[in-house]
Design an enzyme around this catalytic site. Structure first.
Site, PDB file in Angstrom:
ATOM      1  N   CYS A 127       0.841  -1.206   0.000  1.00 46.68           N
ATOM      2  CA  CYS A 127       0.000   0.000   0.000  1.00 46.68           C
ATOM      3  C   CYS A 127       0.872   1.251   0.000  1.00 46.68           C
ATOM      4  O   CYS A 127       0.654   2.179  -0.781  1.00 46.68           O
ATOM      5  CB  CYS A 127      -0.931  -0.017   1.216  1.00 46.68           C
ATOM      6  SG  CYS A 127      -2.106   1.352   1.258  1.00 46.68           S
ATOM      7  N   CYS A 128       1.895   1.267   0.875  1.00 45.48           N
ATOM      8  CA  CYS A 128       2.813   2.412   0.912  1.00 45.48           C
ATOM      9  C   CYS A 128       3.508   2.588  -0.437  1.00 45.48           C
ATOM     10  O   CYS A 128       3.756   3.715  -0.880  1.00 45.48           O
ATOM     11  CB  CYS A 128       3.857   2.238   2.012  1.00 45.48           C
ATOM     12  SG  CYS A 128       3.250   2.494   3.693  1.00 45.48           S
ATOM     13  N   CYS A 211      -0.643   8.865   7.048  1.00 41.81           N
ATOM     14  CA  CYS A 211      -2.011   8.548   6.646  1.00 41.81           C
ATOM     15  C   CYS A 211      -2.908   8.374   7.875  1.00 41.81           C
ATOM     16  O   CYS A 211      -2.472   7.879   8.915  1.00 41.81           O
ATOM     17  CB  CYS A 211      -2.025   7.277   5.809  1.00 41.81           C
ATOM     18  SG  CYS A 211      -1.299   7.478   4.170  1.00 41.81           S
ATOM     19  N   CYS A 214      -3.249   4.932   9.668  1.00 45.84           N
ATOM     20  CA  CYS A 214      -1.957   4.346  10.080  1.00 45.84           C
ATOM     21  C   CYS A 214      -1.189   5.234  11.052  1.00 45.84           C
ATOM     22  O   CYS A 214      -0.019   4.981  11.331  1.00 45.84           O
ATOM     23  CB  CYS A 214      -1.098   4.069   8.847  1.00 45.84           C
ATOM     24  SG  CYS A 214      -1.888   2.979   7.654  1.00 45.84           S
ATOM     25  N   CYS A 240       8.014   3.948   5.416  1.00 44.99           N
ATOM     26  CA  CYS A 240       7.112   3.578   4.321  1.00 44.99           C
ATOM     27  C   CYS A 240       7.854   3.193   3.057  1.00 44.99           C
ATOM     28  O   CYS A 240       7.290   2.540   2.187  1.00 44.99           O
ATOM     29  CB  CYS A 240       6.155   4.725   4.020  1.00 44.99           C
ATOM     30  SG  CYS A 240       6.961   6.181   3.335  1.00 44.99           S
TER      31      CYS A 240
END
Ligand code: SF4
Length: 260
Positions: A127-128, A211, A214, A240
């Site tokens: 995702c990162c 984010c 997170c 990340c």
């Protein structure tokens, strides 16, 4: 005869400037960057934390037209979107916002769900990568130097951050970290003296801001980055990947560095 300055630093030039810039004021580091690489090939990239905004403030003072970029992962806190507009008003200029690739993101969320990053470290890193690393790579494809808000005191991983380095992860361009040597207090003093607004979440207990799903506020005594990916096991890098591959538990990544 005109001698053209090469776009990238070689090891000799790097050694020479690194020594000089180590003791230079961040504004001088930024001025050197813009002079050496030119406005068109230099970019300030900020995640809108205090350090990056201090770099942005100094860069705008050196060159009001300097390119400034932030990455909208699509999962930022509402306060961050408000803050982007606050900074646009404050500086009286645009801050470029780049976004993840829609096709990559769609494939990821279809396969893993909208919050798949909670399921495993690999899905979090994926995702990162899609939301942060890949958009940054697109920005840096058109740059010979980027300026960051990395500071040595932010974490053990960042303790050896150079003021200027070659970024092998992005094609060997220059990576410039103007406030690497500064303390958190120096950053805050600079912003206060210049009247630059801080990200609103600092006043709500956040010490590192990323984010929304997170990141959370930290408790007194916790490490400044403890609120990032708080559910992950001890030993997982609070990184990340935008400044190099995060180090995974039980494995050393050669050349890996710290992150946003
Ligand atoms: Fe995805 Fe969380 Fe990384 Fe943001 S911080 S890109 S939501 S895993």
């Amino acid at each position: 005869m005109t001698v053209l300055t090469p776009a990238t630093l070689d090891a000799d030039e790097l050694r020479g400037v690194a020594t000089t810039l180590e003791s230079a004021h961040p504004s001088e580091v930024i001025a050197w960057t813009l002079q050496r690489f030119g406005r068109e090939r230099s970019v300030v990239v900020t995640g809108l934390q205090a350090e990056g905004v201090a770099v942005l403030d100094m860069a705008v003072a050196v060159d009001p037209q300097v390119r400034a970029v932030t990455i909208d992962t699509g999962r930022l806190p509402a306060a961050t979107y408000e803050y982007i507009d606050m900074l646009r008003d404050h500086f009286g200029r645009d801050i470029e916002v780049v976004h993840p690739d829609a096709a990559m993101l769609g494939e990821y969320t279809t396969r893993n769900g909208l919050n798949g990053f909670y399921s495993s470290l690999q899905l979090r890193l994926d995702c990162c990568h899609i939301r942060k690393v890949e958009p940054l790579e697109r920005v840096l494809r058109n740059a010979d130097a980027w300026m960051t808000g990395l500071r040595r005191g932010q974490s053990d991983r960042r303790a050896s951050t150079p003021v200027v380095e070659l970024d092998d992860g992005h094609g060997g361009i220059a990576k410039v970290n103007p406030v690497a040597t500064w303390s958190e207090a120096q950053v805050r003093e600079h912003l206060a003296a210049r009247g630059v607004p801080l990200h609103p979440l600092y006043s709500r207990g956040y010490t590192s801001i990323g984010c929304d799903p997170c990141t959370r506020a930290v408790q007194p005594g916790e490490h400044a980055r403890a609120g990032r990916w708080w559910w992950e096991a001890e030993g997982v890098d609070k990184e990340c990947g935008i400044h190099g591959r995060p180090e995974l538990p039980g494995a050393r990544n050669e050349g890996a560095q710290a992150s946003e």
